[in-house]
Design a protein around this motif. Structure first.
Motif, mmCIF file in Angstrom:
data_model
loop_
_atom_site.group_PDB
_atom_site.id
_atom_site.type_symbol
_atom_site.label_atom_id
_atom_site.label_comp_id
_atom_site.label_asym_id
_atom_site.label_seq_id
_atom_site.Cartn_x
_atom_site.Cartn_y
_atom_site.Cartn_z
ATOM 1 N N THR A 1 -68.676 -19.102 11.256
ATOM 2 C CA THR A 1 -69.469 -18.928 10.396
ATOM 3 C C THR A 1 -69.173 -19.866 9.066
ATOM 4 O O THR A 1 -69.846 -20.482 8.565
ATOM 5 C CB THR A 1 -69.587 -17.367 9.820
ATOM 6 O OG1 THR A 1 -69.872 -16.480 11.039
ATOM 7 C CG2 THR A 1 -70.384 -17.220 8.825
ATOM 8 N N GLY A 2 -67.781 -19.858 8.811
ATOM 9 C CA GLY A 2 -67.328 -20.522 7.969
ATOM 10 C C GLY A 2 -67.576 -22.061 7.942
ATOM 11 O O GLY A 2 -67.922 -22.743 6.732
ATOM 12 N N THR A 3 -67.456 -22.753 9.073
ATOM 13 C CA THR A 3 -67.793 -24.001 9.257
ATOM 14 C C THR A 3 -69.255 -24.330 8.895
ATOM 15 O O THR A 3 -69.495 -25.422 8.191
ATOM 16 C CB THR A 3 -67.539 -24.302 10.861
ATOM 17 O OG1 THR A 3 -68.292 -23.596 11.572
ATOM 18 C CG2 THR A 3 -66.108 -24.346 11.260
ATOM 19 N N GLY A 4 -70.081 -23.464 9.526
ATOM 20 C CA GLY A 4 -71.551 -23.905 8.981
ATOM 21 C C GLY A 4 -71.659 -23.756 7.287
ATOM 22 O O GLY A 4 -72.360 -24.515 6.641
ATOM 23 N N ALA A 5 -71.112 -22.619 6.749
ATOM 24 C CA ALA A 5 -71.475 -22.657 5.317
ATOM 25 C C ALA A 5 -70.536 -23.653 4.471
ATOM 26 O O ALA A 5 -71.163 -24.277 3.701
ATOM 27 C CB ALA A 5 -70.736 -21.054 5.039
ATOM 28 N N VAL A 6 -69.436 -24.092 4.962
ATOM 29 C CA VAL A 6 -68.699 -25.255 4.323
ATOM 30 C C VAL A 6 -69.343 -26.371 4.648
ATOM 31 O O VAL A 6 -69.284 -27.345 3.391
ATOM 32 C CB VAL A 6 -67.209 -25.021 4.836
ATOM 33 C CG1 VAL A 6 -66.572 -26.464 4.188
ATOM 34 C CG2 VAL A 6 -66.404 -23.972 4.244
ATOM 35 N N GLY B 1 -77.430 -21.685 13.512
ATOM 36 C CA GLY B 1 -77.013 -21.768 14.681
ATOM 37 C C GLY B 1 -75.498 -21.174 14.868
ATOM 38 O O GLY B 1 -75.030 -20.330 15.840
ATOM 39 N N ARG B 2 -74.736 -21.287 13.933
ATOM 40 C CA ARG B 2 -73.423 -20.853 13.816
ATOM 41 C C ARG B 2 -73.406 -19.303 13.660
ATOM 42 O O ARG B 2 -72.457 -18.738 14.238
ATOM 43 C CB ARG B 2 -72.697 -21.516 12.697
ATOM 44 C CG ARG B 2 -72.190 -23.152 12.925
ATOM 45 C CD ARG B 2 -71.281 -23.324 14.129
ATOM 46 N NE ARG B 2 -70.163 -23.682 14.094
ATOM 47 C CZ ARG B 2 -69.150 -23.704 15.002
ATOM 48 N NH1 ARG B 2 -69.644 -23.860 16.300
ATOM 49 N NH2 ARG B 2 -68.027 -24.121 14.839
ATOM 50 N N LEU B 3 -74.420 -18.814 12.761
ATOM 51 C CA LEU B 3 -74.478 -17.528 12.393
ATOM 52 C C LEU B 3 -74.748 -16.747 13.756
ATOM 53 O O LEU B 3 -74.323 -15.667 14.188
ATOM 54 C CB LEU B 3 -75.353 -17.100 11.446
ATOM 55 C CG LEU B 3 -75.107 -17.582 10.145
ATOM 56 C CD1 LEU B 3 -76.081 -17.351 9.269
ATOM 57 C CD2 LEU B 3 -73.948 -16.520 9.616
ATOM 58 N N LEU B 4 -75.704 -17.281 14.628
ATOM 59 C CA LEU B 4 -75.913 -16.909 16.016
ATOM 60 C C LEU B 4 -74.794 -16.929 16.892
ATOM 61 O O LEU B 4 -74.530 -15.802 17.508
ATOM 62 C CB LEU B 4 -77.065 -17.668 16.423
ATOM 63 C CG LEU B 4 -77.556 -16.974 18.028
ATOM 64 C CD1 LEU B 4 -77.885 -15.775 18.046
ATOM 65 C CD2 LEU B 4 -78.768 -18.270 18.495
#
Length: 243
Positions: free
Chosen positions: A63-68, A87-90
């Motif tokens: 999740t962090g990679t998507g947000a960052v 997609g990262r959250l999923l």
């Protein structure tokens, strides 16, 4: 240190965490995933709990990679950047579902210990069903969804030249191969945890490690900050034309 450089460092660390946590979780889960009689045996609950903790860290890092990365990626293609975050959250959500399935096996085993005259065959069947549930989440989360996310991120990195193109190409190859491998597993061509499955996963593993090292050592290419200004100028220009 600029905000873009800090973003690169944090993203690099998170990608390395995902690799370590994924490998650690799979190794620690081994007793419950490979012993059909786990629910009626002595168990290795502490080891399984540590595996669950590793996978929870994995979900947080995913999740962090998507947000960052979102602030950097949206300056190149906002729609694709949103898609990558979703997609990262999923992917993280599917991983958490798998964790719950494995922990449910532990709960079943503990309840069986305190139940006199428990039906061993029924318990084994229930345990196998929960392990099968985990295996399917492992196929769809860290394989299908991971492959799709890798393709999106690598394509953005390639077109925006945020990293050297050979790294982005490695991601495109890795994403395609892990999706193809997951499809082969889905149709029973080979087992997910097998030599063929491991070989198919190597390129995406190499992509994430190579990308992480690049981001930690040098960050994004110089065009990253320039792209931000270009995107902002385009948005201002569009607003002026509308006005």
């Amino acid at each position: 240190m600029s905000s873009t450089r800090r973003t690169a460092v944090v993203a690099g660390v998170l990608f390395l965490v995902t690799e370590v946590a994924a490998i650690g979780g799979l190794a620690l889960y081994r007793p419950v995933l490979h012993d059909a009689a786990y629910v009626i045996g002595p168990g290795a609950d502490t080891r399984v709990f540590l595996g669950a903790l590793c996978e929870f860290v994995l979900a947080l890092a995913v999740t962090g990679t998507g947000a960052v990365l979102y602030p950097v990626l949206r300056k190149r293609n906002e729609g694709a950047a949103v898609g990558y975050v979703c997609g990262r959250l999923l992917e993280a959500a599917v991983i958490v579902m798998g964790i719950i399935g494995v922990l449910s096996v532990v709960t079943l085993r503990r309840q069986a210990e305190g139940a006199a005259g428990a039906d061993g065959a029924s318990l084994v069947t229930a345990g196998r069903a929960l392990v099968a549930f985990h295996d399917w989440t492992f196929l769809f989360g860290p394989n299908f969804v991971l492959g799709a996310n890798t393709l999106v991120l690598a394509a953005l990195m390639y077109t925006a030249r945020l990293v050297p193109r050979y790294i982005a190409v490695l991601g495109l190859v890795g994403g395609a191969m892990i999706c193809a491998s997951a499809t082969a597993v889905l149709f029973g061509i080979y087992e997910q945890v097998s030599v063929a499955g491991s070989l198919a996963a190597l390129p995406v593993f190499a992509w994430e490690v190579t990308l992480a090292v690049r981001l930690l050592r040098k960050g994004f290419d110089e065009g990253a900050d320039e792209g931000a200004g270009t995107f902002a100028d385009e948005r201002v220009g569009e607003g002026a034309r509308v006005g």
